[in-house]
Design a protein around this motif. Structure first.
Motif, PDB file in Angstrom:
ATOM      1  N   ARG A   1      47.396  32.820  58.202  1.00  0.00           N
ATOM      2  CA  ARG A   1      47.344  34.164  57.599  1.00  0.00           C
ATOM      3  C   ARG A   1      46.708  35.171  58.547  1.00  0.00           C
ATOM      4  NH1 ARG A   1      43.945  33.368  51.991  1.00  0.00           N
ATOM      5  NH2 ARG A   1      45.537  31.876  51.388  1.00  0.00           N
TER       6      ARG A   1
ATOM      7  N   GLN B   1      43.304  25.628  59.592  1.00  0.00           N
ATOM      8  CA  GLN B   1      42.021  26.310  59.401  1.00  0.00           C
ATOM      9  C   GLN B   1      41.238  26.358  60.710  1.00  0.00           C
ATOM     10  OE1 GLN B   1      40.439  23.962  56.024  1.00  0.00           O
ATOM     11  NE2 GLN B   1      40.486  25.901  54.916  1.00  0.00           N
TER      12      GLN B   1
ATOM     13  N   ALA C   1      36.322  21.124  56.930  1.00  0.00           N
ATOM     14  CA  ALA C   1      34.856  21.111  56.887  1.00  0.00           C
ATOM     15  C   ALA C   1      34.248  19.717  56.761  1.00  0.00           C
ATOM     16  CB  ALA C   1      34.383  21.987  55.727  1.00  0.00           C
TER      17      ALA C   1
ATOM     18  N   GLU D   1      42.546  37.540  51.246  1.00  0.00           N
ATOM     19  CA  GLU D   1      41.495  36.877  52.034  1.00  0.00           C
ATOM     20  C   GLU D   1      42.017  36.338  53.370  1.00  0.00           C
ATOM     21  OE1 GLU D   1      39.853  33.536  49.892  1.00  0.00           O
ATOM     22  OE2 GLU D   1      39.060  32.649  51.732  1.00  0.00           O
TER      23      GLU D   1
ATOM     24  N   GLU E   1      39.329  35.095  55.486  1.00  0.00           N
ATOM     25  CA  GLU E   1      38.236  34.185  55.846  1.00  0.00           C
ATOM     26  C   GLU E   1      37.153  34.266  54.780  1.00  0.00           C
ATOM     27  OE1 GLU E   1      36.962  34.609  59.856  1.00  0.00           O
ATOM     28  OE2 GLU E   1      35.039  33.603  59.521  1.00  0.00           O
ATOM     29  N   GLY E   2      36.521  33.132  54.499  1.00  0.00           N
ATOM     30  CA  GLY E   2      35.362  33.142  53.608  1.00  0.00           C
ATOM     31  C   GLY E   2      34.132  32.748  54.405  1.00  0.00           C
TER      32      GLY E   2
ATOM     33  N   ILE F   1      53.729  33.300  55.225  1.00  0.00           N
ATOM     34  CA  ILE F   1      52.781  32.284  55.683  1.00  0.00           C
ATOM     35  C   ILE F   1      51.371  32.514  55.132  1.00  0.00           C
ATOM     36  CG2 ILE F   1      54.057  31.608  57.747  1.00  0.00           C
ATOM     37  CD1 ILE F   1      52.344  33.553  59.366  1.00  0.00           C
ATOM     38  N   PHE F   2      51.241  33.395  54.130  1.00  0.00           N
ATOM     39  CA  PHE F   2      49.900  33.671  53.581  1.00  0.00           C
ATOM     40  C   PHE F   2      49.370  32.464  52.812  1.00  0.00           C
ATOM     41  CE2 PHE F   2      47.050  35.137  50.215  1.00  0.00           C
ATOM     42  CZ  PHE F   2      46.103  35.813  50.967  1.00  0.00           C
ATOM     43  N   ARG F   3      50.169  31.931  51.907  1.00  0.00           N
ATOM     44  CA  ARG F   3      49.707  30.768  51.140  1.00  0.00           C
ATOM     45  C   ARG F   3      50.784  29.684  51.185  1.00  0.00           C
ATOM     46  NH1 ARG F   3      47.747  32.889  46.861  1.00  0.00           N
ATOM     47  NH2 ARG F   3      45.567  32.569  47.349  1.00  0.00           N
TER      48      ARG F   3
ATOM     49  N   ALA G   1      38.104  30.307  58.363  1.00  0.00           N
ATOM     50  CA  ALA G   1      39.255  31.214  58.446  1.00  0.00           C
ATOM     51  C   ALA G   1      40.550  30.414  58.443  1.00  0.00           C
ATOM     52  CB  ALA G   1      39.170  32.034  59.729  1.00  0.00           C
ATOM     53  N   GLY G   2      41.644  31.086  58.116  1.00  0.00           N
ATOM     54  CA  GLY G   2      42.961  30.457  58.152  1.00  0.00           C
ATOM     55  C   GLY G   2      43.738  31.011  59.340  1.00  0.00           C
TER      56      GLY G   2
ATOM     57  N   GLU H   1      40.272  20.694  53.460  1.00  0.00           N
ATOM     58  CA  GLU H   1      39.536  21.613  54.346  1.00  0.00           C
ATOM     59  C   GLU H   1      39.109  20.780  55.548  1.00  0.00           C
ATOM     60  OE1 GLU H   1      35.871  22.970  52.480  1.00  0.00           O
ATOM     61  OE2 GLU H   1      35.096  20.940  52.362  1.00  0.00           O
TER      62      GLU H   1
ATOM     63  N   GLU I   1      49.211  23.666  46.456  1.00  0.00           N
ATOM     64  CA  GLU I   1      49.078  24.976  45.806  1.00  0.00           C
ATOM     65  C   GLU I   1      50.129  25.129  44.708  1.00  0.00           C
ATOM     66  OE1 GLU I   1      46.789  27.141  46.370  1.00  0.00           O
ATOM     67  OE2 GLU I   1      46.073  26.914  48.436  1.00  0.00           O
TER      68      GLU I   1
ATOM     69  N   ARG J   1      26.634  27.229  52.057  1.00  0.00           N
ATOM     70  CA  ARG J   1      26.883  25.921  51.424  1.00  0.00           C
ATOM     71  C   ARG J   1      25.582  25.184  51.162  1.00  0.00           C
ATOM     72  NH1 ARG J   1      32.889  23.886  52.802  1.00  0.00           N
ATOM     73  NH2 ARG J   1      32.306  22.129  51.515  1.00  0.00           N
TER      74      ARG J   1
ATOM     75  N   PHE K   1      48.606  24.136  56.173  1.00  0.00           N
ATOM     76  CA  PHE K   1      48.177  25.315  56.932  1.00  0.00           C
ATOM     77  C   PHE K   1      47.082  24.899  57.907  1.00  0.00           C
ATOM     78  CE2 PHE K   1      44.294  25.689  54.434  1.00  0.00           C
ATOM     79  CZ  PHE K   1      44.658  25.063  53.249  1.00  0.00           C
TER      80      PHE K   1
ATOM     81  N   GLU L   1      37.300  26.490  61.263  1.00  0.00           N
ATOM     82  CA  GLU L   1      36.064  26.472  60.479  1.00  0.00           C
ATOM     83  C   GLU L   1      34.878  26.080  61.350  1.00  0.00           C
ATOM     84  OE1 GLU L   1      36.829  25.676  56.042  1.00  0.00           O
ATOM     85  OE2 GLU L   1      37.289  23.788  57.037  1.00  0.00           O
TER      86      GLU L   1
HETATM   87  N1  GAP Z   1      35.811  25.054  53.983  1.00  0.00           N
HETATM   88  C1  GAP Z   1      35.891  26.188  53.131  1.00  0.00           C
HETATM   89  C2  GAP Z   1      37.250  26.524  52.739  1.00  0.00           C
HETATM   90  O1  GAP Z   1      38.173  25.763  52.939  1.00  0.00           O
HETATM   91  P1  GAP Z   1      38.698  28.395  51.661  1.00  0.00           P
HETATM   92  O2  GAP Z   1      38.337  29.824  51.355  1.00  0.00           O
HETATM   93  O3  GAP Z   1      39.269  27.586  50.575  1.00  0.00           O
HETATM   94  O4  GAP Z   1      37.338  27.749  52.190  1.00  0.00           O
HETATM   95  C3  GAP Z   1      39.286  28.985  54.129  1.00  0.00           C
HETATM   96  O5  GAP Z   1      39.648  28.359  52.916  1.00  0.00           O
HETATM   97  C4  GAP Z   1      40.460  29.765  54.671  1.00  0.00           C
HETATM   98  O6  GAP Z   1      41.587  28.908  54.803  1.00  0.00           O
HETATM   99  C5  GAP Z   1      40.934  30.889  53.744  1.00  0.00           C
HETATM  100  O7  GAP Z   1      40.176  32.064  53.931  1.00  0.00           O
HETATM  101  C6  GAP Z   1      42.373  31.068  54.210  1.00  0.00           C
HETATM  102  O8  GAP Z   1      42.425  31.894  55.353  1.00  0.00           O
HETATM  103  C7  GAP Z   1      42.770  29.653  54.602  1.00  0.00           C
HETATM  104  N2  GAP Z   1      43.564  29.058  53.511  1.00  0.00           N
HETATM  105  C8  GAP Z   1      43.118  28.480  52.390  1.00  0.00           C
HETATM  106  N3  GAP Z   1      44.141  28.057  51.619  1.00  0.00           N
HETATM  107  C9  GAP Z   1      45.274  28.391  52.282  1.00  0.00           C
HETATM  108  C10 GAP Z   1      46.686  28.219  52.016  1.00  0.00           C
HETATM  109  N4  GAP Z   1      47.117  27.592  50.928  1.00  0.00           N
HETATM  110  N5  GAP Z   1      47.572  28.702  52.917  1.00  0.00           N
HETATM  111  C11 GAP Z   1      47.156  29.318  54.054  1.00  0.00           C
HETATM  112  N6  GAP Z   1      45.844  29.493  54.352  1.00  0.00           N
HETATM  113  C12 GAP Z   1      44.914  29.038  53.489  1.00  0.00           C
END
Ligand code: GAP
Length: 435
Positions: free
Chosen positions: A309, A195, A148, A262, A264-265, A187-189, A305-306, A146, A180, A269, A193, A197
């Motif tokens: 996706r 982020q 973050a 998803e 965005e989360g 490109i969803f997962r 957010a990603g 991440e 993963e 924290r 990728f 943040e």
């Molecule tokens: N810092 C918090 C964090 O990383 P997360 O929900 O694990 O939280 C945030 O990741 C965003 O990153 C997700 O909402 C998603 O949009 C994107 N994301 C996470 N894993 C991903 C993956 N394997 N492929 C594409 N996007 C991903």
């Protein structure tokens, strides 16, 4: 109507140069993608739109760009080495490996007879490599899972150099990596990728208020850039879904063709990360409020957010098919700030007489907008191509332009055409495009 089948977007992306399977000439590299000429422009636009809203249009958030590789200590303190894992089980019959939390009724997805599973084992999602010429103890480094942690380890630096007081935020856009187990859905997962943040540092008593605020702000951002409100929802995590650092998280989800997913989360924290890094680094990571004489560790609200996706969601929501002059067309109704090109300049003919004027117009407009110059094919086919890649406006230069000093602006969504003086063209486009 937005796309109802992921394949509509996957095909368009390949055909028009948005997204290609990675290393395709070698048969592809599973679940990795390369962004082509149009996709790299659009992905950059998605990230720019995020920075615009989160940094440029606010006075309380600063942007950083931290290292991707990090030492063991950072991820030990963050809890990722101990906790960032998925529970994996092996099927004793087909020998395939699955995420336990994604199995329905503990049935093997291969549907083989008599399958049983091994006990679940924690599988850490971090990519590990080593730095320097000798592999061994102390040379392990990790690709960040991440962005973050870059904000937390730079908290004191940014606080000192920017002279802020909570509430304030540190934002970052960049690549993250996770090994993963079940990448997929285009490109969803993926394992690599991007982020977008932001860590928003607040006085502890204000955490709940800012959590509500950021949930709303972030929902509004997706709507502003063209996702219909009924294709979005905010879903609070159940307690057993929460990450190891979170006291409460809500996901912004998009209605993908396969169901809600998803984008965005938004997480509370708390002071988890700053306290852990203070403990492990033995540095002070807190804030002294001179007005109240109070020293405290700020709480954090994190919209995460990603970019990839989110780009997929914008493409799916913008996709449309309609009929114009008895001819069906595919059109991407993308927001002008997200479209790869804002303007296409199209000389009606390749003849030398038109080219100098068309090129001159292109050169002028290209200083303000990402433009495409296209002199190939019949004009109708060129309009269809621009519709399909989401270009909001075409400027057509024809033989009359040489006489009357005017060109035609053609609008993607309505296909309306309007004649404007070349001297007014930039102003007209600025009004129509909105910037
Ligand atoms: N810092 C918090 C964090 O990383 P997360 O929900 O694990 O939280 C945030 O990741 C965003 O990153 C997700 O909402 C998603 O949009 C994107 N994301 C996470 N894993 C991903 C993956 N394997 N492929 C594409 N996007 C991903």
């Amino acid at each position: 109507m937005p796309a109802t089948d992921l394949e509509q977007i996957v095909n368009l992306c390949k055909r028009r140069g948005f997204v290609y399977p990675s290393a395709e000439i070698y048969g592809g590299f599973r679940s990795s993608y390369d962004y082509g000429p149009l996709g790299s422009l659009m992905l950059r636009n998605v990230k720019d739109a995020w920075v615009r809203a989160m940094v440029q249009e606010r006075d309380d958030v600063m942007l950083i760009d931290a290292a991707i590789l990090g030492p063991h200590a950072v991820f030990e303190a963050s809890g990722h080495l101990a906790n960032f894992s998925d529970p994996l089980v092996d099927c004793t019959v087909c020998k395939k490996r699955f995420r336990e939390d994604q199995l329905d009724d503990r049935d093997c997805p291969q549907k083989m007879k008599g399958c049983t599973f091994t006990e679940a084992r924690a599988f850490n999602l971090m990519f590990k490599t080593h730095a320097g010429p000798v592999e061994g103890e102390g040379t392990d480094v990790f690709m960040r899972p991440e962005t973050a942690q870059g904000m937390f380890v730079n908290f004191a630096n940014v606080l000192q150099t920017s002279r802020r007081k909570p509430p304030f935020g540190i934002a970052q856009v960049g690549k993250s990596f996770r090994n993963e187990i079940t990448p997929g859905n285009f490109i969803f997962r993926t394992r690599e990728f991007e982020q977008m943040e932001m860590e928003y540092f607040v006085p502890p008593a204000e955490s709940a208020k800012w959590y509500e605020y950021w949930c709303q702000e972030r929902m509004n951002w997706y709507i502003e850039y063209g996702i219909p409100a009924d294709m979005l929802r905010l879903r609070a995590h159940a307690s057993d879904e929460l990450s190891h650092y979170s006291a409460g998280t809500s996901d912004i989800e998009f209605k993908f063709p396969w169901g809600w997913g998803e984008l965005e989360g938004i997480a509370q924290r708390t002071d988890f990360d700053l306290k852990r890094h203070a403990e492990y680094s033995k540095q002070k990571l807190d804030y002294f409020d001179q007005a109240t004489n109070e020293r405290y560790v700020p709480f954090v609200v994190e919209p995460a957010a990603g970019a990839n996706r989110t780009m997929a969601a914008f493409l799916l929501a913008a996709y449309d098919e309609d009929v114009v002059n008895d001819e069906s067309r595919t059109v991407l109704r993308l927001h002008p700030r997200l479209a790869p090109y804002q303007v296409a300049v199209l000389p009606l003919s390749k003849k030398d007489t038109l080219m100098p004027l068309a090129k001159e117009i292109y050169s002028k407009l290209a200083k303000r907008y990402m433009c495409e110059f296209d002199e190939t094919q019949a004009i109708g086919r060129r309009y269809r191509r621009q519709d399909e890649i989401g270009t909001p406006f075409c400027v057509t230069v024809d033989f009359d332009s040489l006489e009357d000093g005017a060109v035609t602006i053609r609008e993607r969504d309505t296909t309306n055409q309007e004649r404007v003086a070349i001297s007014d063209l930039e102003n007209e486009l600025r009004v129509k495009i909105g910037f």
